[in-house]
Motif scaffolding. Sequence first.
Motif, PDB file in Angstrom:
ATOM      1  N   VAL A   5       0.841  -1.196   0.000  1.00  0.00           N
ATOM      2  CA  VAL A   5       0.000   0.000   0.000  1.00  0.00           C
ATOM      3  C   VAL A   5       0.878   1.248   0.000  1.00  0.00           C
ATOM      4  O   VAL A   5       0.577   2.238  -0.680  1.00  0.00           O
ATOM      5  CB  VAL A   5      -0.946  -0.006   1.225  1.00  0.00           C
ATOM      6  N   VAL A   6       1.989   1.188   0.724  1.00  0.00           N
ATOM      7  CA  VAL A   6       2.914   2.325   0.748  1.00  0.00           C
ATOM      8  C   VAL A   6       3.474   2.597  -0.641  1.00  0.00           C
ATOM      9  O   VAL A   6       3.635   3.751  -1.048  1.00  0.00           O
ATOM     10  CB  VAL A   6       4.060   2.071   1.750  1.00  0.00           C
ATOM     11  N   GLY A   7       3.777   1.544  -1.373  1.00  0.00           N
ATOM     12  CA  GLY A   7       4.368   1.689  -2.704  1.00  0.00           C
ATOM     13  C   GLY A   7       3.346   1.656  -3.826  1.00  0.00           C
ATOM     14  O   GLY A   7       3.581   1.051  -4.880  1.00  0.00           O
ATOM     15  N   ALA A   8       2.223   2.330  -3.654  1.00  0.00           N
ATOM     16  CA  ALA A   8       1.159   2.305  -4.657  1.00  0.00           C
ATOM     17  C   ALA A   8       1.628   2.852  -6.001  1.00  0.00           C
ATOM     18  O   ALA A   8       1.213   2.375  -7.063  1.00  0.00           O
ATOM     19  CB  ALA A   8      -0.049   3.090  -4.167  1.00  0.00           C
ATOM     20  N   ALA A   9       2.502   3.851  -5.985  1.00  0.00           N
ATOM     21  CA  ALA A   9       2.985   4.426  -7.247  1.00  0.00           C
ATOM     22  C   ALA A   9       3.836   3.421  -8.018  1.00  0.00           C
ATOM     23  O   ALA A   9       3.836   3.412  -9.256  1.00  0.00           O
ATOM     24  CB  ALA A   9       3.788   5.695  -6.975  1.00  0.00           C
ATOM     25  N   ALA A 221       6.819  12.979  -0.015  1.00  0.00           N
ATOM     26  CA  ALA A 221       5.358  12.990  -0.146  1.00  0.00           C
ATOM     27  C   ALA A 221       4.753  11.687   0.366  1.00  0.00           C
ATOM     28  O   ALA A 221       3.715  11.686   1.037  1.00  0.00           O
ATOM     29  CB  ALA A 221       4.963  13.224  -1.596  1.00  0.00           C
ATOM     30  N   THR A 222       5.399  10.566   0.069  1.00  0.00           N
ATOM     31  CA  THR A 222       4.894   9.273   0.522  1.00  0.00           C
ATOM     32  C   THR A 222       4.991   9.164   2.037  1.00  0.00           C
ATOM     33  O   THR A 222       4.101   8.609   2.699  1.00  0.00           O
ATOM     34  CB  THR A 222       5.677   8.135  -0.149  1.00  0.00           C
ATOM     35  N   TRP A 223       6.049   9.697   2.609  1.00  0.00           N
ATOM     36  CA  TRP A 223       6.190   9.718   4.057  1.00  0.00           C
ATOM     37  C   TRP A 223       5.066  10.553   4.684  1.00  0.00           C
ATOM     38  O   TRP A 223       4.486  10.167   5.703  1.00  0.00           O
ATOM     39  CB  TRP A 223       7.558  10.291   4.412  1.00  0.00           C
ATOM     40  N   ARG A 230      -3.128   8.558   5.296  1.00  0.00           N
ATOM     41  CA  ARG A 230      -3.855   8.669   4.032  1.00  0.00           C
ATOM     42  C   ARG A 230      -3.414   7.598   3.032  1.00  0.00           C
ATOM     43  O   ARG A 230      -3.609   7.743   1.822  1.00  0.00           O
ATOM     44  CB  ARG A 230      -3.634  10.059   3.433  1.00  0.00           C
ATOM     45  N   LEU A 231      -2.824   6.504   3.536  1.00  0.00           N
ATOM     46  CA  LEU A 231      -2.262   5.500   2.637  1.00  0.00           C
ATOM     47  C   LEU A 231      -3.321   4.847   1.750  1.00  0.00           C
ATOM     48  O   LEU A 231      -3.110   4.665   0.544  1.00  0.00           O
ATOM     49  CB  LEU A 231      -1.517   4.422   3.432  1.00  0.00           C
ATOM     50  N   ALA A 234      -4.451   7.275  -0.776  1.00  0.00           N
ATOM     51  CA  ALA A 234      -3.403   7.453  -1.783  1.00  0.00           C
ATOM     52  C   ALA A 234      -3.366   6.294  -2.752  1.00  0.00           C
ATOM     53  O   ALA A 234      -3.168   6.480  -3.960  1.00  0.00           O
ATOM     54  CB  ALA A 234      -2.047   7.617  -1.098  1.00  0.00           C
ATOM     55  N   MET A 235      -3.565   5.076  -2.245  1.00  0.00           N
ATOM     56  CA  MET A 235      -3.591   3.923  -3.142  1.00  0.00           C
ATOM     57  C   MET A 235      -4.771   4.034  -4.104  1.00  0.00           C
ATOM     58  O   MET A 235      -4.624   3.757  -5.306  1.00  0.00           O
ATOM     59  CB  MET A 235      -3.667   2.622  -2.357  1.00  0.00           C
ATOM     60  N   ASP A 236      -5.918   4.439  -3.594  1.00  0.00           N
ATOM     61  CA  ASP A 236      -7.090   4.599  -4.455  1.00  0.00           C
ATOM     62  C   ASP A 236      -6.817   5.641  -5.542  1.00  0.00           C
ATOM     63  O   ASP A 236      -7.175   5.448  -6.712  1.00  0.00           O
ATOM     64  CB  ASP A 236      -8.298   5.001  -3.610  1.00  0.00           C
ATOM     65  N   VAL A 237      -6.177   6.734  -5.163  1.00  0.00           N
ATOM     66  CA  VAL A 237      -5.852   7.791  -6.123  1.00  0.00           C
ATOM     67  C   VAL A 237      -4.884   7.279  -7.186  1.00  0.00           C
ATOM     68  O   VAL A 237      -5.070   7.524  -8.391  1.00  0.00           O
ATOM     69  CB  VAL A 237      -5.260   9.015  -5.399  1.00  0.00           C
ATOM     70  N   GLN A 238      -3.837   6.566  -6.762  1.00  0.00           N
ATOM     71  CA  GLN A 238      -2.859   6.053  -7.721  1.00  0.00           C
ATOM     72  C   GLN A 238      -3.494   5.033  -8.672  1.00  0.00           C
ATOM     73  O   GLN A 238      -3.213   5.025  -9.877  1.00  0.00           O
ATOM     74  CB  GLN A 238      -1.671   5.425  -6.989  1.00  0.00           C
TER      75      GLN A 238
END
Length: 293
Positions: A5-9, A221-223, A230-231, A234-238
Amino acid sequence: MRYTVVGAATLGFDLARLPHGDVVAAVLRSALACGPAGLDRLALAHPGPDERRRRQTTLEQALVEREALTALLPHAGRALEEAARGQVHTLRRLEAGMLGDAAGLDHLVRHEILDWTWLRSGSMAVQDPVAADAADVLSDAAAASYLHEPVHAGLWAEMAAPLARAAVPLRDDLDVTDAPEAATVLRAVAAADEAVRTSWRQVVDDLRPHTTQWAPAMHRATWAVSLSERLRIAMDVQLAGVIAFHRGGFTAIDAAYGAWNALAGVLQAGLVEDLLPRAEAEVLLRPWHLVHG
């Protein structure tokens, strides 16, 4: 490499280069939005342990054909130099080679997206049985599009069928709950015509000498996303970004050359612009401002 999830990008980078990566993204977004009632419907659509075991045996045979990109990444700079000289072999591998794999996709669904379905006691953890069956259905549907190729067309159809039977909505829209600021970017990318795509490519090329600034800014930004809890948003957005990227006509070549990283940075910065130092925010948002003003 496992998807997280952290590495969604990073997951998005793989999905942006896959022919059916937008479908994978939609399945994962459905998993993110799934609650207890949805899990019940998914579990009821499970094909049964024997049938799934048969499919997994066939799937394992398909997996050996997949080649990871991890060992190739240090040579990415050389690939661009080769392309300039007309040597495109390495670049072609960069377009198609994956950072993760189907096993990593399963771990993402089962252990991270559905982390709330695990029962824990001390060092012991077991997934709720209904959730475990639902995870099978979601993971199989995601893998079917992740690995999709004509040679195993029947297998992919079988793996995706239980999700369709469950009648859980496939989230292939561009709406992201709790992140309305992403809507403008997502819709603009999804509606891109050739002129807009050309502008993105030109901006990515123009900014290439400054790519060393992108990684630390994206890390910051990820931090910030993680610290502000908001992880999942953020995953949903990516993942919605992957859908927009495909819908806008961007290609695996665009993603390999940096267009996906540029978009991912814009989306990530938009989520935490209130927490980012101005310099880092400007680095990540620069492609958007140069293309769209």
